[in-house]
Structures are given as structure tokens and as C-alpha cells.
Design an enzyme around this catalytic site. Structure first.
Site, mmCIF file in Angstrom:
data_model
loop_
_atom_site.group_PDB
_atom_site.id
_atom_site.type_symbol
_atom_site.label_atom_id
_atom_site.label_comp_id
_atom_site.label_asym_id
_atom_site.label_seq_id
_atom_site.Cartn_x
_atom_site.Cartn_y
_atom_site.Cartn_z
ATOM 1 N N ARG A 35 47.229 33.053 49.047
ATOM 2 C CA ARG A 35 47.096 34.555 48.825
ATOM 3 C C ARG A 35 48.204 35.238 49.806
ATOM 4 O O ARG A 35 47.490 35.176 51.112
ATOM 5 C CB ARG A 35 45.683 34.711 48.788
ATOM 6 C CG ARG A 35 45.541 36.351 49.046
ATOM 7 C CD ARG A 35 43.968 36.589 48.711
ATOM 8 N NE ARG A 35 43.475 36.553 47.301
ATOM 9 C CZ ARG A 35 42.543 37.184 46.885
ATOM 10 N NH1 ARG A 35 41.727 37.670 47.538
ATOM 11 N NH2 ARG A 35 42.264 36.774 45.649
ATOM 12 N N HIS A 80 48.387 38.253 40.097
ATOM 13 C CA HIS A 80 47.098 37.713 40.136
ATOM 14 C C HIS A 80 46.823 36.763 39.053
ATOM 15 O O HIS A 80 45.795 36.811 38.178
ATOM 16 C CB HIS A 80 45.907 38.579 40.562
ATOM 17 C CG HIS A 80 44.614 38.136 40.953
ATOM 18 N ND1 HIS A 80 44.588 36.743 41.307
ATOM 19 C CD2 HIS A 80 43.443 38.723 41.323
ATOM 20 C CE1 HIS A 80 43.501 36.437 41.913
ATOM 21 N NE2 HIS A 80 42.639 37.875 41.858
ATOM 22 N N GLN A 108 43.315 35.173 38.287
ATOM 23 C CA GLN A 108 42.203 35.977 37.688
ATOM 24 C C GLN A 108 42.340 36.198 36.135
ATOM 25 O O GLN A 108 41.238 36.254 35.434
ATOM 26 C CB GLN A 108 42.343 37.262 38.489
ATOM 27 C CG GLN A 108 41.358 38.324 38.153
ATOM 28 C CD GLN A 108 40.120 38.068 38.516
ATOM 29 O OE1 GLN A 108 39.915 37.842 39.697
ATOM 30 N NE2 GLN A 108 39.069 38.172 37.728
ATOM 31 N N ASP A 115 40.267 47.946 37.978
ATOM 32 C CA ASP A 115 40.648 47.423 39.228
ATOM 33 C C ASP A 115 40.536 48.498 40.242
ATOM 34 O O ASP A 115 40.736 49.582 39.866
ATOM 35 C CB ASP A 115 41.847 46.561 39.335
ATOM 36 C CG ASP A 115 41.943 45.740 40.690
ATOM 37 O OD1 ASP A 115 41.039 45.575 41.471
ATOM 38 O OD2 ASP A 115 43.144 45.496 40.824
ATOM 39 N N CYS A 167 37.878 42.618 38.105
ATOM 40 C CA CYS A 167 38.195 41.591 38.821
ATOM 41 C C CYS A 167 37.127 41.217 40.094
ATOM 42 O O CYS A 167 36.873 40.309 40.569
ATOM 43 C CB CYS A 167 39.397 41.479 39.086
ATOM 44 S SG CYS A 167 40.147 42.797 40.055
ATOM 45 N N ARG A 206 35.586 32.194 37.213
ATOM 46 C CA ARG A 206 36.713 31.982 38.215
ATOM 47 C C ARG A 206 36.616 30.527 38.630
ATOM 48 O O ARG A 206 37.493 29.708 38.600
ATOM 49 C CB ARG A 206 36.625 32.862 39.491
ATOM 50 C CG ARG A 206 37.039 34.347 39.342
ATOM 51 C CD ARG A 206 38.332 34.509 38.748
ATOM 52 N NE ARG A 206 39.425 33.989 39.602
ATOM 53 C CZ ARG A 206 39.801 34.558 40.831
ATOM 54 N NH1 ARG A 206 39.230 35.703 41.343
ATOM 55 N NH2 ARG A 206 40.546 33.953 41.688
#
Ligand code: CP
Ligand code: NVA
Length: 310
Positions: free
Chosen positions: A110, A137, A140, A229, A269, A297
């Protein structure tokens, strides 16, 4: 994977590099892995394998789900804070990738710059997974597709309306719309749209139109899913006050939810900034599926790990 007798490693840097069959395979595998876990059946295909986790940014879900996922698959996860690594003192990304390839069996990273993940993937001889960059991402959105399939029986022909910042999550939705057959409408304020190159590329390859508008009500009209988001992603904290002003008409609240299909599902998310991009009553209301979304996830990342490292 074998190519002319040679083992070729695969990475997951962007959904754009997957084909629809590979995505469908991941979805089927995630469903099987989830069922096994719910039944308490042990399945350990990654016994003896180690995943290195490199974090340059904060995380709750991604870190926990990858660590727990590796444990459940019989392997081990090694958490590394970027600040504690020689990377933060000038060791190059390419040298780090080469060294990691001698110790571990996969890398999840990340990072701020998307280029860091691309460089890790270029120089590592082991699979590299993008656990979020400033641009994308992918884990996700793969997991979100799984949640949509679980809740709605499939994704084909559905309409997903993304409301808010044209950030890494929005960009990965766009990549996904280039590969899978669903409608995508994005509503972003002027100046906060998604990456234009990526949008143009996806529009060339998508079976359906990808709409980008300024009006959130236009985007959610007829939507099966409303997705949002945060307005200020990690790294944009100093723009928070300015963004609060510029995004104020983009909150997912009960009025906006009423403008979509009756049974619309609301997704985020997470982490959510309640009272900003999503109103409390929507987050805690009957349309919202964020907790199942967060759980998934784990299952989808296990499928990704088995696919790349198994
Ligand atoms: N959604 C997500 O990636 O959450 P974290 O930042 O907590 O990992
Ligand atoms: N767009 C957000 C996603 C967090 C999971 C960020 O980059 O901070």
C-alpha cells in the site's frame, strides 16, 4: 502459470490487467473459500508460504484481512511499516523487490505513488498485489463485485452509481467497468473527476457507456447500487476543509437514496467519515451493506492469494 516451460509470475496491480474469466474465477473461488470458512473446514494450500505486507499508509481492513487470510490459508504474513524499512532511508524500490523475492512468496503493498507498486512488480520475481495506491484500489473493487453478486445474484446489467471524489476507488470502478458487463455512472464535482487517461481507455474497451456527470441525482437515477468514499483520501488531509465546501452537495443521504431504485444498496469501502460523504442514518439504515462488504475483503483476498501464490 507456465509459458514455454518457464514459470511466469502474475501480479494484481490493476483490474485492467485481468480478463472477465479471471475475475469470474476469483469470484467462484471466493464463494468456495467463504463457504469452507463458515463451515469451519480447514483449507491450507499456502502452508509454508509467507506474504510480505508493505504499508506506507494507514490501514485497518486491508491489513487485518490479508494477515488473517494468510493465517487461515496455512501461511504467514509479515507486516512491515514503510517507515521502519531501509526504503525510507533511500534503498531503491527495485533493490527491495529483489531482496524480498529471496525471502517471501508474495508482496502486498500500500503506497502513495502507483509507480512504487509498478516498480515492485517489475523487479520482484514473486507476485505483487496492489493493496491501494493513490491511483487504484483493485482488491477493494473485486471484493465489492463479490458482495454485489452475493446480494443481488449477479452484476450483469446492474447500475452502479459512484458519488463523490474521483479517487483511487473511483478509478478502480472504472477499470472494472471496462472488464465486466454493468452500467457505471459517476457524479463528481468539477475539478475532482477520475483519472482522464484511465477513463478514456476504459471507455474504449467497455461494452456499455461509462457516464461522468456533476449531478449526483442524475447519477443515482435507476441505480441498483450507490457507492461512495471519503472526500479527502490519505495524503489529501490538508485539503480537507476546502473539500468539505466543494463536496457538500455530494453527500449520500436519505434524499439521494430515495432518488435511486427502491431496493438500492448503499456501499462504502470504509473508513467512513459519517456526516460528510455519508449521513449517519444511511450508514445505519436498511439499504446499507457496508459490514458484509468489509467482511468480504477477507474472502476475496484469500481467493487472490490462492490464485497468485497457490
Ligand atoms: N477499505 C480499505 O481499504 O480499508 P483500510 O484503509 O482500513 O485498509
Ligand atoms: N480513497 C481512500 C480509500 C481508503 C480505503 C483513500 O485512499 O484514503
Amino acid at each position: 502459470m507456465r509459458e514455454r516451460g518457464r514459470v511466469v509470475k502474475r501480479d494484481l496491480v490493476s483490474i485492467f490487467s485481468l480478463n472477465p474469466d479471471e475475475i469470474d474465477h476469483l469470484m467462484e473461488s471466493a464463494a468456495l473459500l467463504k463457504a469452507k470458512q463458515k463451515e469451519g473446514v480447514s483449507y491450507t494450500p499456502l502452508k509454508g508460504k509467507t506474504l510480505g505486507l508493505i504499508f506506507e499508509k494507514a490501514s485497518t481492513r486491508t491489513r487485518v484481512s490479508f494477515e488473517v487470510g494468510m493465517y487461515q490459508l496455512g501461511g504467514h504474513a509479515l507486516f512491515l511499516d514503510f517507515k521502519d524499512m531501509q526504503l525510507s532511508r533511500g534503498e531503491t524500490v527495485s533493490d527491495t523487490a529483489r531482496v524480498f523475492s529471496r525471502y517471501v512468496d508474495g508482496i502486498m503493498a500500500r503506497t502513495f505513488s502507483h509507480g512504487t507498486i509498478e516498480e515492485l512488480a517489475r523487479y520482484a520475481t514473486i507476485p505483487v498485489i496492489n493493496g491501494l495506491s493513490d491511483l487504484l484500489h483493485p482488491c477493494q473493487i473485486l471484493s465489492d463485485i463479490f458482495t454485489i453478486m452475493e446480494k443481488m445474484g449477479g452484476y450483469r446489467g446492474l447500475k452502479v452509481a459512484y458519488v463523490g471524489d474521483g479517487n483511487n476507488v473511483a478509478n478502480s470502478w472504472i477499470n472494472c467497468a471496462a472488464r465486466l458487463d454493468f452500467h457505471l455512472s459517476l457524479a463528481c464535482p468539477e475539478g475532482y473527476g477520475p483519472d482522464p487517461t484511465l477513463l478514456e481507455r476504459a471507455r474504449r474497451e467497455s461494452r456499455r457507456e461509462i457516464h461522468l456527470v456533476n449531478d449526483p441525482y442524475e447519477a443515482v437515477s435507476g441505480a441498483d447500487v450507490i457507492y461512495t468514499d471519503v472526500w479527502a483520501s490519505m495524503g489529501k488531509e490538508d485539503e480537507h476543509a476546502e473539500r468539505l465546501r466543494n463536496f457538500r452537495d455530494y453527500q449520500v443521504n436519505s434524499r439521494l437514496v430515495k432518488a435511486a431504485k427502491t431496493g438500492v444498496r448503499v456501499m462504502h469501502c470504509l473508513p467512513a467519515h459519517r456526516g460528510e460523504e455519508i449521513a449517519d442514518d444511511v450508514m445505519d439504515g436498511s439499504h446499507c451493506i457496508v459490514w458484509d462488504q468489509a467482511e468480504n475483503r477477507l474472502h476475496v483476498q484469500k481467493a487472490i492469494l490462492v490464485w497468485l501464490m497457490g
